[in-house]
Design a protein around this motif. Structure first.
Motif, PDB file in Angstrom:
ATOM      1  N   THR A  60      38.664 -21.843  -3.203  1.00  0.00           N
ATOM      2  CA  THR A  60      38.087 -23.044  -2.593  1.00  0.00           C
ATOM      3  C   THR A  60      38.160 -24.234  -3.534  1.00  0.00           C
ATOM      4  OG1 THR A  60      36.582 -21.648  -1.307  1.00  0.00           O
ATOM      5  CG2 THR A  60      36.032 -23.981  -1.500  1.00  0.00           C
ATOM      6  N   ILE A  61      37.864 -24.009  -4.795  1.00  0.00           N
ATOM      7  CA  ILE A  61      37.911 -25.103  -5.776  1.00  0.00           C
ATOM      8  C   ILE A  61      39.336 -25.617  -5.949  1.00  0.00           C
ATOM      9  CG2 ILE A  61      37.562 -25.652  -8.212  1.00  0.00           C
ATOM     10  CD1 ILE A  61      35.204 -23.716  -8.211  1.00  0.00           C
ATOM     11  N   VAL A  62      40.297 -24.703  -6.008  1.00  0.00           N
ATOM     12  CA  VAL A  62      41.698 -25.110  -6.182  1.00  0.00           C
ATOM     13  C   VAL A  62      42.169 -25.951  -4.998  1.00  0.00           C
ATOM     14  CG1 VAL A  62      44.067 -24.262  -6.317  1.00  0.00           C
ATOM     15  CG2 VAL A  62      42.282 -23.195  -7.697  1.00  0.00           C
ATOM     16  N   LEU A  63      41.865 -25.514  -3.786  1.00  0.00           N
ATOM     17  CA  LEU A  63      42.300 -26.263  -2.607  1.00  0.00           C
ATOM     18  C   LEU A  63      41.588 -27.607  -2.500  1.00  0.00           C
ATOM     19  CD1 LEU A  63      42.513 -23.385   0.030  1.00  0.00           C
ATOM     20  CD2 LEU A  63      44.395 -24.570  -1.092  1.00  0.00           C
ATOM     21  N   ASN A  64      40.344 -27.665  -2.905  1.00  0.00           N
ATOM     22  CA  ASN A  64      39.642 -28.956  -2.905  1.00  0.00           C
ATOM     23  C   ASN A  64      40.224 -29.905  -3.945  1.00  0.00           C
ATOM     24  OD1 ASN A  64      37.721 -28.746  -0.805  1.00  0.00           O
ATOM     25  ND2 ASN A  64      36.402 -27.469  -2.076  1.00  0.00           N
ATOM     26  N   ILE A  65      40.658 -29.364  -5.072  1.00  0.00           N
ATOM     27  CA  ILE A  65      41.323 -30.206  -6.078  1.00  0.00           C
ATOM     28  C   ILE A  65      42.637 -30.745  -5.527  1.00  0.00           C
ATOM     29  CG2 ILE A  65      42.453 -30.164  -8.337  1.00  0.00           C
ATOM     30  CD1 ILE A  65      40.320 -28.224  -9.284  1.00  0.00           C
ATOM     31  N   VAL A  66      43.379 -29.901  -4.815  1.00  0.00           N
ATOM     32  CA  VAL A  66      44.615 -30.354  -4.168  1.00  0.00           C
ATOM     33  C   VAL A  66      44.321 -31.468  -3.169  1.00  0.00           C
ATOM     34  CG1 VAL A  66      46.504 -29.657  -2.655  1.00  0.00           C
ATOM     35  CG2 VAL A  66      45.804 -28.179  -4.529  1.00  0.00           C
ATOM     36  N   SER A  67      43.254 -31.305  -2.408  1.00  0.00           N
ATOM     37  CA  SER A  67      42.885 -32.331  -1.439  1.00  0.00           C
ATOM     38  C   SER A  67      42.498 -33.637  -2.121  1.00  0.00           C
ATOM     39  CB  SER A  67      41.726 -31.825  -0.572  1.00  0.00           C
ATOM     40  OG  SER A  67      41.261 -32.829   0.292  1.00  0.00           O
ATOM     41  N   TRP A  68      41.807 -33.553  -3.241  1.00  0.00           N
ATOM     42  CA  TRP A  68      41.338 -34.759  -3.925  1.00  0.00           C
ATOM     43  C   TRP A  68      42.472 -35.483  -4.640  1.00  0.00           C
ATOM     44  CZ3 TRP A  68      37.106 -37.679  -3.960  1.00  0.00           C
ATOM     45  CH2 TRP A  68      36.947 -38.585  -4.998  1.00  0.00           C
ATOM     46  N   THR A  69      43.392 -34.725  -5.218  1.00  0.00           N
ATOM     47  CA  THR A  69      44.441 -35.344  -6.034  1.00  0.00           C
ATOM     48  C   THR A  69      45.695 -35.712  -5.248  1.00  0.00           C
ATOM     49  OG1 THR A  69      45.243 -33.134  -6.621  1.00  0.00           O
ATOM     50  CG2 THR A  69      43.664 -34.180  -8.117  1.00  0.00           C
ATOM     51  N   THR A  70      45.894 -35.099  -4.093  1.00  0.00           N
ATOM     52  CA  THR A  70      47.114 -35.374  -3.329  1.00  0.00           C
ATOM     53  C   THR A  70      46.789 -35.882  -1.929  1.00  0.00           C
ATOM     54  OG1 THR A  70      47.230 -33.045  -2.643  1.00  0.00           O
ATOM     55  CG2 THR A  70      48.464 -33.672  -4.606  1.00  0.00           C
ATOM     56  N   ASP A 174      42.626 -41.738   2.722  1.00  0.00           N
ATOM     57  CA  ASP A 174      43.028 -40.451   3.289  1.00  0.00           C
ATOM     58  C   ASP A 174      42.062 -40.080   4.413  1.00  0.00           C
ATOM     59  OD1 ASP A 174      43.958 -37.972   3.867  1.00  0.00           O
ATOM     60  OD2 ASP A 174      43.751 -37.150   1.847  1.00  0.00           O
ATOM     61  N   PRO A 175      42.492 -40.153   5.673  1.00  0.00           N
ATOM     62  CA  PRO A 175      41.562 -39.852   6.772  1.00  0.00           C
ATOM     63  C   PRO A 175      41.192 -38.380   6.878  1.00  0.00           C
ATOM     64  CG  PRO A 175      43.774 -40.235   7.623  1.00  0.00           C
ATOM     65  CD  PRO A 175      43.823 -40.571   6.165  1.00  0.00           C
ATOM     66  N   CYS A 176      41.993 -37.486   6.296  1.00  0.00           N
ATOM     67  CA  CYS A 176      41.727 -36.047   6.397  1.00  0.00           C
ATOM     68  C   CYS A 176      40.926 -35.498   5.225  1.00  0.00           C
ATOM     69  CB  CYS A 176      43.044 -35.279   6.489  1.00  0.00           C
ATOM     70  SG  CYS A 176      44.033 -35.658   7.950  1.00  0.00           S
ATOM     71  N   LYS A 177      40.672 -36.296   4.202  1.00  0.00           N
ATOM     72  CA  LYS A 177      39.991 -35.787   3.018  1.00  0.00           C
ATOM     73  C   LYS A 177      38.553 -35.363   3.309  1.00  0.00           C
ATOM     74  CE  LYS A 177      41.023 -37.672  -0.793  1.00  0.00           C
ATOM     75  NZ  LYS A 177      41.185 -38.648  -1.902  1.00  0.00           N
ATOM     76  N   PRO A 178      37.722 -36.146   4.020  1.00  0.00           N
ATOM     77  CA  PRO A 178      36.351 -35.662   4.298  1.00  0.00           C
ATOM     78  C   PRO A 178      36.333 -34.359   5.087  1.00  0.00           C
ATOM     79  CG  PRO A 178      36.531 -38.022   4.715  1.00  0.00           C
ATOM     80  CD  PRO A 178      37.928 -37.517   4.511  1.00  0.00           C
ATOM     81  N   LEU A 179      37.236 -34.245   6.063  1.00  0.00           N
ATOM     82  CA  LEU A 179      37.295 -33.008   6.839  1.00  0.00           C
ATOM     83  C   LEU A 179      37.764 -31.841   5.991  1.00  0.00           C
ATOM     84  CD1 LEU A 179      37.138 -31.560   9.607  1.00  0.00           C
ATOM     85  CD2 LEU A 179      39.510 -32.274   9.985  1.00  0.00           C
ATOM     86  N   ALA A 180      38.708 -32.097   5.087  1.00  0.00           N
ATOM     87  CA  ALA A 180      39.264 -31.012   4.273  1.00  0.00           C
ATOM     88  C   ALA A 180      38.215 -30.404   3.349  1.00  0.00           C
ATOM     89  CB  ALA A 180      40.441 -31.533   3.451  1.00  0.00           C
ATOM     90  N   PHE A 181      37.314 -31.218   2.794  1.00  0.00           N
ATOM     91  CA  PHE A 181      36.309 -30.717   1.876  1.00  0.00           C
ATOM     92  C   PHE A 181      35.369 -29.716   2.543  1.00  0.00           C
ATOM     93  CE2 PHE A 181      36.773 -34.674  -0.910  1.00  0.00           C
ATOM     94  CZ  PHE A 181      37.569 -33.982  -1.813  1.00  0.00           C
ATOM     95  N   ILE A 182      35.112 -29.886   3.830  1.00  0.00           N
ATOM     96  CA  ILE A 182      34.228 -28.959   4.540  1.00  0.00           C
ATOM     97  C   ILE A 182      35.025 -27.851   5.222  1.00  0.00           C
ATOM     98  CG2 ILE A 182      32.300 -28.829   6.151  1.00  0.00           C
ATOM     99  CD1 ILE A 182      31.959 -31.803   5.919  1.00  0.00           C
ATOM    100  N   LEU A 183      36.227 -28.169   5.670  1.00  0.00           N
ATOM    101  CA  LEU A 183      37.019 -27.189   6.410  1.00  0.00           C
ATOM    102  C   LEU A 183      37.589 -26.107   5.500  1.00  0.00           C
ATOM    103  CD1 LEU A 183      38.188 -26.429   9.182  1.00  0.00           C
ATOM    104  CD2 LEU A 183      40.170 -27.848   8.644  1.00  0.00           C
ATOM    105  N   ILE A 184      37.938 -26.445   4.263  1.00  0.00           N
ATOM    106  CA  ILE A 184      38.564 -25.474   3.361  1.00  0.00           C
ATOM    107  C   ILE A 184      37.648 -24.288   3.082  1.00  0.00           C
ATOM    108  CG2 ILE A 184      39.354 -25.149   0.985  1.00  0.00           C
ATOM    109  CD1 ILE A 184      40.628 -27.921   1.174  1.00  0.00           C
ATOM    110  N   PRO A 185      36.390 -24.489   2.633  1.00  0.00           N
ATOM    111  CA  PRO A 185      35.543 -23.297   2.434  1.00  0.00           C
ATOM    112  C   PRO A 185      35.262 -22.538   3.719  1.00  0.00           C
ATOM    113  CG  PRO A 185      34.276 -25.324   2.185  1.00  0.00           C
ATOM    114  CD  PRO A 185      35.707 -25.716   2.230  1.00  0.00           C
TER     115      PRO A 185
END
Length: 246
Positions: A60-70, A174-185
């Protein structure tokens, strides 16, 4: 708006789309599981069905880092691929178990009565696990269909990021970043969830009442505000993920 049959035609079209997409998703999982069995044969069905793997927080942390940095859509796509991999692995394990059960049934007549009695009790226990795996596959197929639409609706953001990757590495805004932070976990938890842990949850009765009003919300706002649909789809997924802890 002026033609009354438009809503009926769109309803039939949407029903056909959902039905055939479900069949295509199930066929794809079976095909991928067959390829997985050709490469590597799983040993057995999952055992610790109520335990969360310690690798899940790290993933979860790795994917959230990907979402934040890319790009948030990229992280959503990667988590979706992880979820598909878990479904394919479960399907392959269930297929292997059924094949081995058929082989054991053919040779069971040659054993003694005591060993037959012991084997019947163990097979009965394993058969319950197989039934739980089949129920879990049905649940995961439904979740996979919902996640597929979320991924498709986030693809324009990913395509835009890929086209401008030579100019900047991080998509902003990034319009998908807020959703990604909750959807990934949520996806990571659902990928390691089975129906046994959800059936005993006190939250399940409440969570089962949300899909119908949320579907009405999709019909009301989806035609004019397409970007809101992932939010409506995400709510029941989050509630079912919380059923593992409540």
């Amino acid at each position: 708006m002026c033609f009354p049959l438009v809503s009926c035609i769109l309803f039939l079209f949407g029903t056909c789309t959902a039905y055939w997409s479900g069949l295509l998703s199930s066929a794809s999982v079976r095909l991928l599981s067959s390829l997985w069995l050709a490469l590597k044969r799983p040993s057995e069905l999952p055992k610790d069905i109520k335990m969360i793997s310690p690798d899940l927080p790290f993933l979860t942390i790795v994917l959230n880092i990907v979402s934040w940095t890319t790009c948030g859509a990229l992280a959503i796509l990667l988590s979706y691929l992880y979820y598909v991999f878990k479904i394919v692995h479960l399907q392959a394990s269930l297929t292997t178990f059924k094949n081995s059960q058929l082989v054991n049934t053919k040779h069971s007549r040659r054993s003694e009565k005591k060993s037959n009695h012991h084997k019947d009790s163990s097979v009965h226990h394993l058969r319950l696990s197989a039934n739980d795996a089949e129920d879990s596959l049905r649940m995961h197929s439904t979740v996979n269909n919902l996640l597929t639409w979320i991924v498709l609706l986030s693809m324009p953001s990913l395509i835009y990021w890929l086209q401008n990757l030579r100019y900047y590495f991080k998509l902003n805004p990034d319009p998908c970043k807020p959703l990604a932070f909750i959807l990934i976990p949520t996806i990571v938890i659902l990928g390691n969830t089975y129906t046994v842990s959800i059936k005993s949850s006190k939250l399940l009765k409440t969570a089962s009442q949300f899909p119908v009003p949320l579907a009405v919300g999709v019909i009301a706002f989806g035609s004019t505000h397409l970007y809101r649909i992932p939010c409506f789809v995400f709510i029941p997924l989050l509630l079912h993920a919380l059923c593992n802890f409540m």
